[in-house]
Design an enzyme around this catalytic site. Structure first.
Site, PDB file in Angstrom:
ATOM      1  N   PRO A  89       0.788  -1.239   0.000  1.00 30.95           N
ATOM      2  CA  PRO A  89       0.000   0.000   0.000  1.00 30.95           C
ATOM      3  C   PRO A  89       0.818   1.287   0.000  1.00 30.95           C
ATOM      4  CG  PRO A  89      -0.069  -1.021   2.177  1.00 30.95           C
ATOM      5  CD  PRO A  89       0.632  -1.991   1.262  1.00 30.95           C
ATOM      6  N   GLU A 116      10.228   2.058   6.102  1.00 34.24           N
ATOM      7  CA  GLU A 116      11.596   2.047   6.596  1.00 34.24           C
ATOM      8  C   GLU A 116      11.859   1.016   7.685  1.00 34.24           C
ATOM      9  OE1 GLU A 116       9.225   4.348   6.968  1.00 34.24           O
ATOM     10  OE2 GLU A 116       9.354   5.391   8.878  1.00 34.24           O
ATOM     11  N   HIS A 142      15.026   7.850   0.470  1.00 33.76           N
ATOM     12  CA  HIS A 142      14.079   8.231   1.525  1.00 33.76           C
ATOM     13  C   HIS A 142      14.042   7.180   2.642  1.00 33.76           C
ATOM     14  CE1 HIS A 142      10.354  10.167   3.076  1.00 33.76           C
ATOM     15  NE2 HIS A 142      10.102   8.926   3.479  1.00 33.76           N
ATOM     16  N   GLU A 143      13.820   5.933   2.263  1.00 31.93           N
ATOM     17  CA  GLU A 143      13.705   4.896   3.309  1.00 31.93           C
ATOM     18  C   GLU A 143      15.030   4.719   4.041  1.00 31.93           C
ATOM     19  OE1 GLU A 143      10.801   4.519   3.917  1.00 31.93           O
ATOM     20  OE2 GLU A 143       9.877   4.939   1.989  1.00 31.93           O
ATOM     21  N   HIS A 180      15.528   7.360   6.709  1.00 35.66           N
ATOM     22  CA  HIS A 180      14.829   7.082   7.972  1.00 35.66           C
ATOM     23  C   HIS A 180      15.729   6.352   8.973  1.00 35.66           C
ATOM     24  CE1 HIS A 180      10.717   8.471   7.629  1.00 35.66           C
ATOM     25  NE2 HIS A 180      10.515   7.843   6.493  1.00 35.66           N
ATOM     26  N   GLU A 187       8.954  12.491   8.901  1.00 39.16           N
ATOM     27  CA  GLU A 187       8.901  12.555   7.435  1.00 39.16           C
ATOM     28  C   GLU A 187       9.519  13.833   6.857  1.00 39.16           C
ATOM     29  OE1 GLU A 187       8.402   9.972   5.868  1.00 39.16           O
ATOM     30  OE2 GLU A 187       7.344   8.704   7.308  1.00 39.16           O
ATOM     31  N   ASP A 221      -3.382   7.392  10.267  1.00 38.86           N
ATOM     32  CA  ASP A 221      -2.935   7.261   8.881  1.00 38.86           C
ATOM     33  C   ASP A 221      -3.378   8.458   8.038  1.00 38.86           C
ATOM     34  OD1 ASP A 221      -1.703   4.907   9.461  1.00 38.86           O
ATOM     35  OD2 ASP A 221      -3.188   3.610   8.502  1.00 38.86           O
ATOM     36  N   TYR A 251       5.570  15.950   5.134  1.00 39.67           N
ATOM     37  CA  TYR A 251       6.683  15.616   4.251  1.00 39.67           C
ATOM     38  C   TYR A 251       7.347  16.865   3.685  1.00 39.67           C
ATOM     39  CZ  TYR A 251       5.493  10.657   4.119  1.00 39.67           C
ATOM     40  OH  TYR A 251       5.297   9.354   4.451  1.00 39.67           O
ATOM     41  N   LYS A 261      -1.108   5.877  -2.761  1.00 43.35           N
ATOM     42  CA  LYS A 261      -0.860   7.199  -3.339  1.00 43.35           C
ATOM     43  C   LYS A 261      -1.336   7.276  -4.796  1.00 43.35           C
ATOM     44  CE  LYS A 261       3.058   9.683  -5.110  1.00 43.35           C
ATOM     45  NZ  LYS A 261       4.486   9.679  -5.341  1.00 43.35           N
TER      46      LYS A 261
HETATM   47  N1  BES Z   1       7.008   5.769   6.788  1.00 44.66           N
HETATM   48  C1  BES Z   1       6.479   6.116   5.531  1.00 44.66           C
HETATM   49  C2  BES Z   1       5.217   5.394   5.203  1.00 44.66           C
HETATM   50  C3  BES Z   1       4.066   5.671   6.160  1.00 44.66           C
HETATM   51  C4  BES Z   1       3.821   6.950   6.633  1.00 44.66           C
HETATM   52  C5  BES Z   1       3.237   4.642   6.517  1.00 44.66           C
HETATM   53  C6  BES Z   1       2.755   7.182   7.488  1.00 44.66           C
HETATM   54  C7  BES Z   1       2.161   4.871   7.362  1.00 44.66           C
HETATM   55  C8  BES Z   1       1.918   6.144   7.850  1.00 44.66           C
HETATM   56  C9  BES Z   1       7.504   5.904   4.409  1.00 44.66           C
HETATM   57  O1  BES Z   1       8.801   6.210   4.767  1.00 44.66           O
HETATM   58  C10 BES Z   1       7.162   6.851   3.306  1.00 44.66           C
HETATM   59  O2  BES Z   1       7.251   8.026   3.550  1.00 44.66           O
HETATM   60  N2  BES Z   1       6.776   6.380   2.152  1.00 44.66           N
HETATM   61  C11 BES Z   1       6.484   7.222   1.024  1.00 44.66           C
HETATM   62  C12 BES Z   1       7.727   7.349   0.212  1.00 44.66           C
HETATM   63  C13 BES Z   1       7.996   8.646  -0.436  1.00 44.66           C
HETATM   64  C14 BES Z   1       7.731   9.892   0.319  1.00 44.66           C
HETATM   65  C15 BES Z   1       9.392   8.665  -1.030  1.00 44.66           C
HETATM   66  C16 BES Z   1       5.394   6.549   0.227  1.00 44.66           C
HETATM   67  O3  BES Z   1       5.016   5.422   0.574  1.00 44.66           O
HETATM   68  O4  BES Z   1       4.864   7.138  -0.690  1.00 44.66           O
HETATM   69 ZN    ZN Z   2       9.021   8.312   5.067  1.00 46.31          ZN
END
Ligand code: BES
Ligand code: ZN
Length: 606
Positions: A273, A278, A302-303, A306, A325, A380, A388, A562
């Site tokens: 999803p 990370e 990005h990951e 983290h 973030e 969430d 971000y 997304k």
């Molecule tokens: N930790 C996040 C994913 C997340 C955030 C899961 C909040 C649940 C709640 C992960 O590091 C992330 O930011 N993923 C982004 C990547 C992007 C910004 C490069 C994503 O999944 O789109």
């Molecule tokens: Zn992130």
């Protein structure tokens, strides 16, 4: 009266800093846990026990309160100081939407260990169970966890709050043909025998506990980096992510040594999803970033970032997601600049700002502040561009004013000072005042507060501007006025320029012009998921019907929230589109992760 209300609110906040956890972790906590779980793919359940090592902080306390969601608890045992196990009573608290429920365990004495025997529900919000047909190889099933924000409680009864950290060890039983991996030390599992052991010696918050089981294979990229994936993705992923070691080196140089030993990448099925997650030592990654040309590898940066921001210094509650973030987006962009050059980093920053600006009008003003309030809501929902991109922009503002050298030193010390701790915005501010802001002529406290507390962008925001995008804009307007495609000199365009071109198409572009573009450049069939989804968004909003079959194919293949959530939202808003959106969703739903299902059903109002 007014004062009383203020005081009550103040105490409520002090007493319960993390409103998304039922646990009483200030009274009793579990600095270590041990898992013993069996993955049953027929029943779609994990079953076994968790053993919690307890530390009691109040002599008269006689209750352990854990978080849980849709768990079935068979029995609970407590171990006395003399080493005897006793059966304990337990009860569940009231169910609360999106939060699960408290699991209250009565402890006649302060046991040093408590064991909970339990199994998960097939609908656990933090797990996805895929049948063999839903995988790339189509021969073996697959399962994986996604614990952030508050879904660890749907597969482990524990104190599910980022205010606390724990180490863990685990034993996972699976069918013999499958491999289990965790965000932990995987090194004990060289033989594929259905019995796997893990150790996580560094303390982490609960949302970073992660497990996946599937027909996984491993290939090393360097001494300390490698890829786990299904066979179909393995070589492509190794080629795409081949710069990971270099990213680690530049990040280590800027922000301090990498603290976690190995850094491996797990490529998940396309239903994952998120873009990435990370999980420590083992980032979980969507296959939709494997574009063949490294154009989307900022997600790995990005990951990886983290590993400092988030996993070492952790947001204390989900109100303050920006501390994870925003810092991570900043560090990500610095890694990209160091490995691929300042120009690419600038383009990525500008695209990020465009995404933020596109989203701001859809958000409640209060949710566009960096410090927000998500009490009573699904945390969430905090996953917007605000934590971000606005978070990143605040750090870029500080960097520009103080200069890179000073700001880099500041961040490096910040990570070292607060490593393995939880962070609040207040604490960050205090630290900032003791360090950088000692020099009040460069940045005032008020300027920082404006970024944190005011909705939207601050008055000190300076928009990133790149020539590469100015050129694209010039060509785009020449094409649009003349309908002459030769005005678009696209041979040298980067994926970033294409994204800019598509996202910034003027409102007056007509469906026939989209058709001409599509014919010339095959955008509806783009294998780059970012390009495809940006293009589809334009196609729907300008009623370019020929893209619809491609959109359907995309929605049936990919489950990344997304991408799919905005597409469903847009489809449903088209005249007569609700029925089509529903029809596609009915077909796609079984392949979507529970979190994607929830999000799509929210926009389709199901
Ligand atoms: N930790 C996040 C994913 C997340 C955030 C899961 C909040 C649940 C709640 C992960 O590091 C992330 O930011 N993923 C982004 C990547 C992007 C910004 C490069 C994503 O999944 O789109
Ligand atoms: Zn992130």
């Amino acid at each position: 009266m007014r004062l009383l209300v203020v005081l009550l609110v103040f105490f409520a906040v002090v007493a319960k800093a993390d409103p998304h956890s039922f646990s009483n972790s200030d009274i009793v906590s579990h600095p270590h846990l041990q898992l013993d779980l069996t993955a049953d793919f027929d029943k779609k359940q994990l079953s076994g026990f968790v053993e919690l090592d307890l530390e009691w902080h109040l002599p008269e306390a006689r209750e352990l309160v854990l978080d849980s969601r849709d768990l079935t608890v068979q029995r609970v045992m407590g171990r006395t100081a003399e080493g005897q196990w006793q059966a304990l009573s337990h009860q569940f608290g009231k169910k609360q939407a999106d939060h699960g429920q408290a699991l209250i365990i009565g402890c006649p004495e302060q046991y040093n260990k408590v064991r909970v025997y339990y199994h998960t529900s097939p609908n656990a919000s933090g797990l996805q169970w895929l049948s063999a047909e839903q995988t790339s190889e189509k021969t073996q099933p697959f399962m994986f966890s996604q614990s952030q924000s508050i879904h660890a409680r749907s597969w482990i009864p524990l104190q599910d709050t980022p205010e606390r950290r724990l180490t863990f060890s685990a034993r996972i039983h699976t069918p013999k043909t499958l491999l289990a991996v965790m965000g932990a030390d995987n090194s004990a599992n060289l033989e594929r025998d259905g019995d796997y052991q893990f150790e996580m010696p560094q303390p982490i918050p609960a949302y970073l506990i992660a497990l996946a089981v599937g027909d996984l294979h491993f290939k090393a990229m360097s001494e300390r980096t490698g890829v786990y994936a299904e066979r179909a993705w393995l070589d492509k992923a190794v080629a795409e992510f081949g710069d990971t070691e270099q990213m680690m080196q530049v990040a280590g140089r800027m922000y301090g040594d990498y603290a976690w030993g190995r850094y491996d990448i797990l490529v998940l099925p396309a239903s994952f999803p998120f873009g990435g997650m990370e999980n420590p030592r083992l980032s979980f990654i969507t296959p939709t970033v494997i574009a063949g040309d490294k154009s989307l590898v900022s997600l790995i940066a990005h990951e990886l970032a983290h590993s400092w921001s988030g996993n070492l210094v952790t947001n204390a509650s989900w109100h303050e997601l920006w501390l994870n973030e925003g810092f991570t987006n900043y560090v990500e962009n610095r890694i990209m600049a160091a490995v691929y050059g300042e120009e690419r980093a600038l383009l990525e920053r500008q695209l990020a700002v465009q995404e933020l600006q596109a989203e701001l009008p859809d958000l409640a003003p209060a949710d566009t502040r960096l410090v927000t309030d998500y009490s009573g809501r699904d945390p969430d929902e905090a996953f917007t561009q605000v934590p971000y991109v606005k978070g990143m922009l605040l750090l870029q503002f500080l960097e520009q004013r103080f200069g890179r050298e000073k700001f880099d030193a500041f961040l490096k010390h910040y990570f070292a000072n607060f490593a393995f701790q939880s962070m609040t915005t207040e604490r960050f501010l205090r630290y900032l005042r003791q360090t950088l802001l000692q020099d009040p002529d460069t940045v005032s406290f008020g300027e920082v507060l404006e970024w944190l507390n005011q909705p939207g962008l601050a008055s000190t925001f300076v928009a990133p501007q790149s020539d590469a995008f100015v050129q694209v804009d010039r060509q785009a307007s020449q094409w649009q006025q003349s309908d002459d495609l030769s005005k678009l000199q696209t041979t040298d365009w980067s994926i970033h320029q294409w994204l800019h071109f598509i996202n910034q198409l003027s409102a007056s572009v007509r469906p026939e012009q989209l058709a001409a573009l599509d014919q010339a450049f095959g955008l509806s069939q783009s294998q780059n998921a970012e390009i495809a989804s940006a293009w589809f968004a334009q196609a729907i909003s300008r009623n370019y019907q020929s893209a619809l079959p491609h959109i359907k194919t995309f929605l049936l293949q990919v489950g990344r929230r997304k991408f799919v959530v905005p597409l469903y939202q847009q489809l449903a808003a088209m005249p007569g589109g609700q029925a089509m959106a529903l029809q596609i969703y009915q077909q796609a739903k079984a392949g979507y992760h529970p979190l994607t299902q929830v999000a799509v059903e929210r926009v389709l109002k199901l």
